[in-house]
Design an enzyme around this catalytic site. Structure first.
Site, PDB file in Angstrom:
ATOM      1  N   ARG A   1       6.335 -20.645   9.627  1.00 57.02           N
ATOM      2  CA  ARG A   1       6.792 -20.420   8.256  1.00 57.02           C
ATOM      3  C   ARG A   1       5.867 -21.070   7.232  1.00 57.02           C
ATOM      4  O   ARG A   1       5.672 -22.295   7.242  1.00 57.02           O
ATOM      5  CB  ARG A   1       8.214 -20.968   8.075  1.00 57.02           C
ATOM      6  CG  ARG A   1       8.785 -20.655   6.696  1.00 57.02           C
ATOM      7  CD  ARG A   1      10.218 -21.138   6.532  1.00 57.02           C
ATOM      8  NE  ARG A   1      10.730 -20.785   5.212  1.00 57.02           N
ATOM      9  CZ  ARG A   1      10.502 -21.489   4.108  1.00 57.02           C
ATOM     10  NH1 ARG A   1       9.793 -22.599   4.167  1.00 57.02           N
ATOM     11  NH2 ARG A   1      11.003 -21.076   2.951  1.00 57.02           N
TER      12      ARG A   1
ATOM     13  N   LYS B   1       8.559  -0.410  -2.052  1.00 58.97           N
ATOM     14  CA  LYS B   1       9.803  -0.211  -1.297  1.00 58.97           C
ATOM     15  C   LYS B   1       9.928  -1.348  -0.285  1.00 58.97           C
ATOM     16  O   LYS B   1       9.676  -1.198   0.911  1.00 58.97           O
ATOM     17  CB  LYS B   1       9.849   1.174  -0.640  1.00 58.97           C
ATOM     18  CG  LYS B   1      11.279   1.624  -0.340  1.00 58.97           C
ATOM     19  CD  LYS B   1      11.380   3.099  -0.108  1.00 58.97           C
ATOM     20  CE  LYS B   1      12.741   3.540   0.413  1.00 58.97           C
ATOM     21  NZ  LYS B   1      13.876   3.246  -0.446  1.00 58.97           N
TER      22      LYS B   1
ATOM     23  N   ARG C   1       4.122   7.258   0.240  1.00 55.02           N
ATOM     24  CA  ARG C   1       4.750   6.119  -0.454  1.00 55.02           C
ATOM     25  C   ARG C   1       4.718   4.867   0.433  1.00 55.02           C
ATOM     26  O   ARG C   1       4.508   3.758  -0.056  1.00 55.02           O
ATOM     27  CB  ARG C   1       6.179   6.464  -0.858  1.00 55.02           C
ATOM     28  CG  ARG C   1       6.836   5.360  -1.673  1.00 55.02           C
ATOM     29  CD  ARG C   1       8.186   5.763  -2.233  1.00 55.02           C
ATOM     30  NE  ARG C   1       9.160   5.985  -1.178  1.00 55.02           N
ATOM     31  CZ  ARG C   1      10.393   6.452  -1.389  1.00 55.02           C
ATOM     32  NH1 ARG C   1      10.792   6.747  -2.617  1.00 55.02           N
ATOM     33  NH2 ARG C   1      11.226   6.628  -0.388  1.00 55.02           N
TER      34      ARG C   1
ATOM     35  N   TYR D   1       9.762  -0.529   3.793  1.00 55.60           N
ATOM     36  CA  TYR D   1      10.519   0.442   4.581  1.00 55.60           C
ATOM     37  C   TYR D   1      10.520   1.805   3.909  1.00 55.60           C
ATOM     38  O   TYR D   1      10.083   1.959   2.771  1.00 55.60           O
ATOM     39  CB  TYR D   1      11.959  -0.051   4.793  1.00 55.60           C
ATOM     40  CG  TYR D   1      12.860   0.082   3.582  1.00 55.60           C
ATOM     41  CD1 TYR D   1      12.711  -0.746   2.472  1.00 55.60           C
ATOM     42  CD2 TYR D   1      13.853   1.061   3.535  1.00 55.60           C
ATOM     43  CE1 TYR D   1      13.535  -0.613   1.360  1.00 55.60           C
ATOM     44  CE2 TYR D   1      14.679   1.196   2.430  1.00 55.60           C
ATOM     45  CZ  TYR D   1      14.521   0.357   1.345  1.00 55.60           C
ATOM     46  OH  TYR D   1      15.324   0.501   0.249  1.00 55.60           O
TER      47      TYR D   1
ATOM     48  N   HIS E   1       4.492 -19.757   3.087  1.00 56.58           N
ATOM     49  CA  HIS E   1       4.687 -18.631   2.173  1.00 56.58           C
ATOM     50  C   HIS E   1       3.511 -17.663   2.099  1.00 56.58           C
ATOM     51  O   HIS E   1       3.690 -16.452   2.180  1.00 56.58           O
ATOM     52  CB  HIS E   1       5.017 -19.130   0.758  1.00 56.58           C
ATOM     53  CG  HIS E   1       6.373 -19.757   0.651  1.00 56.58           C
ATOM     54  ND1 HIS E   1       6.738 -20.872   1.369  1.00 56.58           N
ATOM     55  CD2 HIS E   1       7.457 -19.412  -0.073  1.00 56.58           C
ATOM     56  CE1 HIS E   1       7.990 -21.194   1.082  1.00 56.58           C
ATOM     57  NE2 HIS E   1       8.450 -20.317   0.210  1.00 56.58           N
TER      58      HIS E   1
ATOM     59  N   GLU F   1      16.670   2.325 -13.203  1.00 58.41           N
ATOM     60  CA  GLU F   1      17.151   3.193 -12.117  1.00 58.41           C
ATOM     61  C   GLU F   1      18.517   2.664 -11.712  1.00 58.41           C
ATOM     62  O   GLU F   1      19.144   1.942 -12.484  1.00 58.41           O
ATOM     63  CB  GLU F   1      16.143   3.186 -10.960  1.00 58.41           C
ATOM     64  CG  GLU F   1      15.868   1.807 -10.388  1.00 58.41           C
ATOM     65  CD  GLU F   1      14.915   1.812  -9.199  1.00 58.41           C
ATOM     66  OE1 GLU F   1      14.642   2.869  -8.620  1.00 58.41           O
ATOM     67  OE2 GLU F   1      14.459   0.716  -8.838  1.00 58.41           O
TER      68      GLU F   1
ATOM     69  N   LEU G   1      11.551   2.523  -8.416  1.00 68.02           N
ATOM     70  CA  LEU G   1      10.984   3.090  -7.192  1.00 68.02           C
ATOM     71  C   LEU G   1      10.601   4.548  -7.470  1.00 68.02           C
ATOM     72  O   LEU G   1      11.404   5.292  -8.042  1.00 68.02           O
ATOM     73  CB  LEU G   1      12.020   3.041  -6.062  1.00 68.02           C
ATOM     74  CG  LEU G   1      11.425   3.493  -4.733  1.00 68.02           C
ATOM     75  CD1 LEU G   1      10.636   2.361  -4.107  1.00 68.02           C
ATOM     76  CD2 LEU G   1      12.499   3.966  -3.780  1.00 68.02           C
TER      77      LEU G   1
END
Ligand code: PDD
Length: 285
Positions: free
Chosen positions: A97, A144, A49, A30, A99, A176, A200
Site C-alpha cells: 500500500r 469510468k 471508452r 470498468y 498511494h 448528469e 461520463l
C-alpha cells in the site's frame, strides 16, 4: 461463470489479493456493456471508452480489442440469459500500500455478467421519480472509475427519498445523474449538456444524439441551467441498462404534465428500432 486473470470459473471460486489496488484504493476502471439476444451492443464504443479511462490513469491496456471481444463472447456464452449486462473491470494490480501509482504491475482483469432487465412497460408508461442534489463528486467524472463512493452516496440519498435517480447540479448547471446521463426538453428543444470532465461520456448518450440528428428532432448540446431542468417539459435519463427512461416527478413535483412526454416516447421508440436494426446486422469481427 466469470473470468478472472486468464481463467473462467464460477463466481464463488474467484479470489483476489487484499493488496489489490482496486480493493485498497478503488484504483481501477470498468465498463458495463449491454447484450441483447447474446450480441453485445456498441462493443467498439465501449472498448474505446475503456481505452480512454485506462489512458487517463496510466494503466496499459492488457488486451487487444480482438481479445476483449473474445472474452466478452465467452462470458456471454457461459451465462444463461439472452439479454445481459457484461461488467468488465481492470485494476492496477497488487502492490504494497502506497498511494502513488507503482510501475510494472500486472493488472487484475475481471469480467462477469448479470441479467439485463430494461425498464418495464409499466415503468415506461408512468415514468420514474428523481431528486436534484448537489454534485459533490470529483472533477474527473469522465473517467469510468470503480471509485464510485460519491455516486453510491448520491444514489442512496435518492433511494432514501423513494426516488429512482439523483440528478446532479454543479455551480448552477446540470451535470448528469448518479448512474446515467440526463436530457431535458425545454420549449420543444432537446437539451443535452456537452461532454466534459464533469460527466461520463455515455454510450447511450451518443446513440440518443445520433437518433436526434437522424430524425431531425430539434436539439442543442449546451450547458443546461438548473432553472431549465426544474422547468423542463420532459426529463429523460439514459444508460445502457435504463435506455431512455422518462422522469415524470422531480423533487416531488410533476415534470410537464406528470407523464412521459411525446419527444421522449418517440426517442424511446426510435432507440428500440435502432437496437433491433443493429442486432439484425451481420456480426462483424
Ligand atoms: N452507468 N453517467 C454515469 C455516472 C454512469 O454511471 C453511467 C452508466 C452513465 C451512462 O453511460 P452508458 O450510456 O454508457 O451506460 C452516465 C453504468 C450502467 C453502471 O455504472 O452500472
Amino acid at each position: 461463470m466469470i473470468y478472472l486473470n486468464g481463467e473462467f470459473m464460477p463466481i464463488d471460486q474467484a479470489k483476489i489479493s487484499v493488496l489489490d489496488r482496486g480493493f485498497i484504493f478503488g484504483d481501477g476502471v470498468y465498463e458495463v456493456i449491454p447484450v441483447y439476444s447474446r450480441r453485445p451492443f456498441r462493443l467498439a464504443e465501449h472498448l474505446a471508452r475503456l481505452q480512454s479511462s485506462l489512458d487517463a490513469i496510466s494503466i496499459a491496456n492488457p488486451n487487444t480489442n480482438a481479445k476483449w471481444a473474445e472474452l466478452v463472447g465467452k462470458i456471454i456464452a457461459g451465462n444463461p440469459w439472452e439479454d445481459q449486462n457484461v461488467y468488465l473491470q481492470i485494476t492496477r494490480g497488487v502492490a504494497k500500500r502506497d498511494h502513488a501509482f507503482p510501475k510494472g504491475l500486472t493488472p487484475t482483469v475481471y469480467l462477469m455478467a448479470s441479467e439485463l432487465v430494461t425498464p418495464s412497460a409499466e415503468l415506461m408508461r408512468t415514468g420514474a421519480t428523481a431528486i436534484v442534489l448537489p454534485d459533490f463528486r470529483w472533477l474527473r467524472c469522465d473517467i469510468k472509475s470503480t471509485s464510485l463512493l460519491g455516486n453510491c452516496m448520491l444514489r442512496t440519498l435518492a433511494a432514501e427519498a423513494d426516488c429512482a435517480e439523483a440528478i446532479l447540479v454543479r455551480e448552477g448547471e446540470m451535470t448528469e445523474a448518479s448512474a446515467s446521463n440526463v436530457f431535458v426538453v425545454k420549449n420543444g428543444t432537446v437539451l443535452a449538456p456537452p461532454k466534459s470532465q464533469l460527466i461520463l461520456p455515455g454510450i447511450t448518450y451518443d446513440v440518443v444524439l445520433e437518433i436526434l440528428r437522424g430524425d431531425a428532432i430539434p436539439h442543442e448540446v449546451r450547458p443546461v441551467r438548473e432553472a431549465e431542468l426544474r422547468s423542463a417539459e420532459e426529463i429523460w435519463v439514459t444508460s445502457s441498462s435504463r435506455e431512455v427512461l422518462p422522469i415524470t416527478t422531480l423533487d416531488g413535483k410533476p415534470v410537464g404534465k406528470g407523464k412521459p412526454g411525446p419527444v421522449g416516447v418517440k426517442v424511446h421508440a426510435l432507440y428500440q428500432q435502432f437496437k433491433a436494426r443493429v442486432m439484425r446486422a451481420p456480426a462483424h469481427a
